[in-house]
Design an enzyme around this catalytic site. Structure first.
Site, mmCIF file in Angstrom:
data_model
loop_
_atom_site.group_PDB
_atom_site.id
_atom_site.type_symbol
_atom_site.label_atom_id
_atom_site.label_comp_id
_atom_site.label_asym_id
_atom_site.label_seq_id
_atom_site.Cartn_x
_atom_site.Cartn_y
_atom_site.Cartn_z
ATOM 1 N N ARG A 166 37.008 -35.110 -29.556
ATOM 2 C CA ARG A 166 38.030 -36.125 -29.315
ATOM 3 C C ARG A 166 39.347 -35.736 -29.990
ATOM 4 O O ARG A 166 40.076 -36.572 -30.531
ATOM 5 C CB ARG A 166 37.574 -37.507 -29.813
ATOM 6 C CG ARG A 166 36.322 -38.024 -29.170
ATOM 7 C CD ARG A 166 36.487 -38.226 -27.653
ATOM 8 N NE ARG A 166 35.253 -38.739 -27.077
ATOM 9 C CZ ARG A 166 34.280 -37.966 -26.592
ATOM 10 N NH1 ARG A 166 34.421 -36.641 -26.594
ATOM 11 N NH2 ARG A 166 33.188 -38.490 -26.092
ATOM 12 N N SER A 237 36.002 -46.796 -25.337
ATOM 13 C CA SER A 237 35.322 -46.628 -26.627
ATOM 14 C C SER A 237 36.357 -46.646 -27.743
ATOM 15 O O SER A 237 37.274 -45.827 -27.755
ATOM 16 C CB SER A 237 34.545 -45.316 -26.645
ATOM 17 O OG SER A 237 33.542 -45.323 -25.654
ATOM 18 N N GLU A 332 39.442 -44.200 -31.987
ATOM 19 C CA GLU A 332 39.852 -43.216 -30.982
ATOM 20 C C GLU A 332 41.282 -43.456 -30.477
ATOM 21 O O GLU A 332 42.032 -42.498 -30.303
ATOM 22 C CB GLU A 332 38.894 -43.236 -29.788
ATOM 23 C CG GLU A 332 37.599 -42.469 -30.003
ATOM 24 C CD GLU A 332 36.907 -42.168 -28.683
ATOM 25 O OE1 GLU A 332 37.610 -41.950 -27.686
ATOM 26 O OE2 GLU A 332 35.667 -42.148 -28.666
#
Length: 337
Positions: A166, A237, A332
């Site tokens: 990520r 998410s 995130e």
């Protein structure tokens, strides 16, 4: 200047959380030439710049200073390299899921595990989006950028993008690059990835070899677990799955036998949703924001929520997981400003 700027422009429809946010100035970028025009305007005005695509991984404040620019560069070029290998070059403003679906319809495979992820193509390398055993870095050949520091357009190959979990060079050097196009190496021969448990268990042996079956299962699973931003505001998410050492994993597994985790190059990747759920957060609400009742990894805007409320909720979850498991959760989405 051909660019059309809009003053005090609402961004509510341009962030999937649906937060009320107003840009001091807003402009759409439809070509590389307009990027150079925008850069000239930034040097003249001294304004800060926020670049947005589909707004799917973004947490905005109520007032956004300076200029907000939305990339809408389109285009899809398909080049057959050999009997199987295909190079697909996409404009950064193309919709991600629509692209995945279109390529699958054309018999071009490799992105099916990444179906139904919200956002645009240009945002995919920044976050190194991933799902169901595949990360987009596994498919990217190169990324074309406009470098704000060097004031030029050039390509960065996969290695130069410095992808991580990520993460990427583009995320770490936020504000330096504008992604114009992305080149992918895909295939006309199915080579499905079904090692991820939800796919492995739901697909028959024959279906595991069929990219269309994988695509359908991914879409069904995501729709079952993740809310549609058109129906309820969310940024997908919200927390990264934390990676811990083998020793920490064994300690946690001994204390919590049901712990969900997967081997990772650096140790073990814990399922952040499991940690949050088992701290009792699934379905809970704080003010006008809350935790989705079917997926604890997703924080939602229940209507009238704002960044301050979301930050308080996220902070409470992080503190609870830290106290319970000794594990740090990292968000995130990008928070701006």
């Amino acid at each position: 200047m051909s660019l059309e700027f809009h003053d005090l422009f609402s961004l509510k429809a341009m962030n999937t959380l649906g937060f009320d946010a107003v840009a001091e100035r807003f402009v759409q970028i439809q070509s590389p030439g307009e990027v150079e025009e925008l850069h000239a305007e930034l040097k003249r005005s001294g304004d800060p710049l926020l670049l947005i695509g589909g707004g799917s991984n973004l947490v905005l404040a109520a007032q956004i200073p300076g200029i907000v620019a939305q990339l809408t560069i389109r285009g899809c070029e398909i080049e057959t390299m050999d009997q199987d290998l295909v190079r697909v070059t996409l404009g950064g403003g193309e919709n991600w899921h629509a692209t995945v679906s279109s390529l699958l319809d054309q018999g071009i495979y490799g992105l099916e595990n990444l179906a139904l992820i919200p956002g645009n193509v240009g945002a995919a390398p920044v976050q190194n989006i991933g799902a169901y055993g595949v990360e987009v870095k596994d498919r990217i050949e190169a990324v074309e950028v406009y470098d704000w520091q060097e004031e030029r357009v050039y390509w960065l190959d996969n290695q130069a993008c410095e992808f991580g979990y990520r993460d990427s060079r583009f995320k770490r050097e936020g504000g330096r690059y504008l992604i114009l196009r992305v080149s992918f190496l895909l295939s006309r021969t199915p080579a499905t990835v079904t090692t991820y448990a939800p796919l492995n268990t739901e697909l028959s042996p024959n279906e595991q070899k069929d990219p269309r079956a994988v695509y359908r299962t991914v879409c069904r699973t995501r729709r079952d677990k993740l809310p549609d931003p058109e129906q309820i505001g969310n940024a997908g998410s919200f927390f990264k799955n934390p990676v811990v050492s083998q020793a920490d994993y064994e300690r946690l597994k001994a204390a919590y036998p049901g712990l969900v985790a997967y081997p990772d190059r650096a140790g073990f990747k814990l399922a952040a949703g499991w940690l949050i759920d088992h701290c009792g957060w699934k379905g809970r609400q704080m003010g006008n924001v809350g935790v989705h009742d079917r997926q604890a990894l997703v924080l939602v805007n229940l209507g009238g929520g704002d960044r301050g409320q979301l930050e308080r909720l996220a902070g409470a979850i992080q503190a609870d997981v830290r106290e319970t498991y000794g594990v740090e959760l990292e968000p995130e989405p990008k928070f701006y400003p």
